[in-house]
Design a protein around this motif. Structure first.
Motif, PDB file in Angstrom:
ATOM      1  N   GLY A 297      17.768 -30.142 -56.346  1.00  0.00           N
ATOM      2  CA  GLY A 297      17.887 -28.859 -55.654  1.00  0.00           C
ATOM      3  C   GLY A 297      18.169 -28.947 -54.178  1.00  0.00           C
ATOM      4  O   GLY A 297      18.158 -27.918 -53.496  1.00  0.00           O
ATOM      5  N   SER A 298      18.435 -30.140 -53.652  1.00  0.00           N
ATOM      6  CA  SER A 298      18.730 -30.267 -52.217  1.00  0.00           C
ATOM      7  C   SER A 298      19.985 -29.478 -51.848  1.00  0.00           C
ATOM      8  O   SER A 298      20.844 -29.210 -52.692  1.00  0.00           O
ATOM      9  CB  SER A 298      18.904 -31.737 -51.851  1.00  0.00           C
ATOM     10  N   ASN A 299      20.128 -29.145 -50.560  1.00  0.00           N
ATOM     11  CA  ASN A 299      21.169 -28.204 -50.158  1.00  0.00           C
ATOM     12  C   ASN A 299      22.470 -28.886 -49.719  1.00  0.00           C
ATOM     13  O   ASN A 299      22.599 -30.114 -49.745  1.00  0.00           O
ATOM     14  CB  ASN A 299      20.644 -27.283 -49.052  1.00  0.00           C
ATOM     15  N   TRP A 300      23.432 -28.049 -49.285  1.00  0.00           N
ATOM     16  CA  TRP A 300      24.774 -28.538 -48.946  1.00  0.00           C
ATOM     17  C   TRP A 300      24.758 -29.466 -47.730  1.00  0.00           C
ATOM     18  O   TRP A 300      25.552 -30.400 -47.641  1.00  0.00           O
ATOM     19  CB  TRP A 300      25.712 -27.361 -48.688  1.00  0.00           C
ATOM     20  N   THR A 301      23.856 -29.220 -46.803  1.00  0.00           N
ATOM     21  CA  THR A 301      23.750 -30.126 -45.655  1.00  0.00           C
ATOM     22  C   THR A 301      23.370 -31.529 -46.115  1.00  0.00           C
ATOM     23  O   THR A 301      23.944 -32.522 -45.653  1.00  0.00           O
ATOM     24  CB  THR A 301      22.698 -29.600 -44.654  1.00  0.00           C
ATOM     25  N   PHE A 302      22.416 -31.608 -47.025  1.00  0.00           N
ATOM     26  CA  PHE A 302      22.023 -32.897 -47.602  1.00  0.00           C
ATOM     27  C   PHE A 302      23.223 -33.590 -48.230  1.00  0.00           C
ATOM     28  O   PHE A 302      23.447 -34.795 -48.027  1.00  0.00           O
ATOM     29  CB  PHE A 302      20.931 -32.663 -48.645  1.00  0.00           C
ATOM     30  N   VAL A 303      24.014 -32.842 -48.987  1.00  0.00           N
ATOM     31  CA  VAL A 303      25.201 -33.405 -49.647  1.00  0.00           C
ATOM     32  C   VAL A 303      26.187 -33.948 -48.612  1.00  0.00           C
ATOM     33  O   VAL A 303      26.678 -35.081 -48.717  1.00  0.00           O
ATOM     34  CB  VAL A 303      25.888 -32.337 -50.526  1.00  0.00           C
ATOM     35  N   SER A 304      26.486 -33.157 -47.599  1.00  0.00           N
ATOM     36  CA  SER A 304      27.474 -33.562 -46.583  1.00  0.00           C
ATOM     37  C   SER A 304      27.016 -34.784 -45.805  1.00  0.00           C
ATOM     38  O   SER A 304      27.799 -35.711 -45.553  1.00  0.00           O
ATOM     39  CB  SER A 304      27.740 -32.396 -45.628  1.00  0.00           C
ATOM     40  N   VAL A 305      25.749 -34.802 -45.408  1.00  0.00           N
ATOM     41  CA  VAL A 305      25.222 -35.950 -44.663  1.00  0.00           C
ATOM     42  C   VAL A 305      25.234 -37.204 -45.532  1.00  0.00           C
ATOM     43  O   VAL A 305      25.646 -38.286 -45.086  1.00  0.00           O
ATOM     44  CB  VAL A 305      23.799 -35.648 -44.147  1.00  0.00           C
ATOM     45  N   ALA A 306      24.801 -37.073 -46.786  1.00  0.00           N
ATOM     46  CA  ALA A 306      24.736 -38.231 -47.671  1.00  0.00           C
ATOM     47  C   ALA A 306      26.121 -38.812 -47.928  1.00  0.00           C
ATOM     48  O   ALA A 306      26.309 -40.037 -47.880  1.00  0.00           O
ATOM     49  CB  ALA A 306      24.060 -37.846 -48.983  1.00  0.00           C
ATOM     50  N   TRP A 307      27.106 -37.959 -48.193  1.00  0.00           N
ATOM     51  CA  TRP A 307      28.465 -38.471 -48.411  1.00  0.00           C
ATOM     52  C   TRP A 307      29.030 -39.089 -47.134  1.00  0.00           C
ATOM     53  O   TRP A 307      29.747 -40.101 -47.191  1.00  0.00           O
ATOM     54  CB  TRP A 307      29.375 -37.359 -48.929  1.00  0.00           C
ATOM     55  N   GLY A 308      28.716 -38.510 -45.989  1.00  0.00           N
ATOM     56  CA  GLY A 308      29.170 -39.104 -44.736  1.00  0.00           C
ATOM     57  C   GLY A 308      28.623 -40.500 -44.542  1.00  0.00           C
ATOM     58  O   GLY A 308      29.354 -41.439 -44.184  1.00  0.00           O
TER      59      GLY A 308
END
Length: 235
Positions: free
Chosen positions: A34-45
């Motif tokens: 359930g983590s959010n879009w910021t988590f996704v963007s930071v992790a992929w970066g």
């Protein structure tokens, strides 16, 4: 050969970490569910950063992305003789990275019974927030164009803190432009994990949605060509 090895292992690390992010936020009974879009963007970066470091140390230029390799080669920023080894390393490395992630999260795939529960191709590949093929394609072109045009103006992005800045760039693209389609901006990042989800024994796996896959293949390729073409024209 170093180009192939660097791109293979660099892309493997990128996709292992990236698809691990997708598995962590979508599958049941993980601490990241359930983590959010910021988590996704930071992790992929950060996944891109680590992949570029690995690729650079193993002898490649750290492209990790056919849109970068083909766009650079088309306008003289990279030799055509190296294109096929780079592409082979990128697509194969991405497949292996996704396969390792499937093994890593195997109990969680088993605990997530269907697509509605989160066991979906979006763990591995991109899906549009609103399905509209024309605008989905445009989104991938624009996001990839911005990514590669900025990348071309960063100099040698495998040295020192440059890979970290590439990661910051990916985070920025994700947060600013990526929320429409999930910002593939990389055909290998999308197609190889999508293929892994299709042919490997993923418990409770759903549709791989190949009818959409042309968008994250051809949108990034066009965006990369437009960015490199503009850079060559300006220079």
């Amino acid at each position: 050969m170093n180009g192939f090895i660097g791109e293979f292992f660099g892309t493997l690390i990128l996709i292992l970490l990236g698809t691990g992010t997708g598995a962590g936020i979508n599958l049941k009974k993980t601490y990241a569910t359930g983590s959010n879009w910021t988590f996704v963007s930071v992790a992929w970066g950060m996944a891109v950063t680590m992949g570029v470091y690995v690729a650079g140390m193993l002898g490649s230029d750290g492209h990790l992305n056919p849109a970068v390799t083909i766009g650079f080669a088309a306008f003289g920023f990279f030799p055509w003789s190296q294109v096929l080894p780079y592409l082979a390393g990128q697509f194969l490395g991405a497949f292996v990275g996704a396969a390792i992630a499937i093994f890593q999260f195997y109990p969680h795939f088993k605990a997530t019974p269907n697509e509605n529960a989160g066991n979906c191709v979006g763990i591995f590949a991109t899906r549009p927030a609103i399905k509209n093929p024309f605008f989905n394609f445009v989104s991938e072109v624009v996001a990839t164009w911005a990514f590669i045009f900025i990348l071309l103006n960063m100099g040698d992005f495998t040295q020192g803190l440059k890979p970290f800045m590439v990661g910051i760039l990916i985070m920025t693209i994700g947060m600013c432009l990526g929320s429409t389609t999930g910002f593939a901006i990389n055909p290998a990042r999308d197609w190889s994990p999508r293929l892994a989800y299709t042919i490997l024994p993923v418990p409770n796996g759903g549709s791989a949605e190949w009818n959409y896959a042309w968008v994250p293949m051809f949108g990034p390729l066009l965006g990369g060509l437009l960015a490199a073409g503009l850079q060559a024209w300006i220079k």
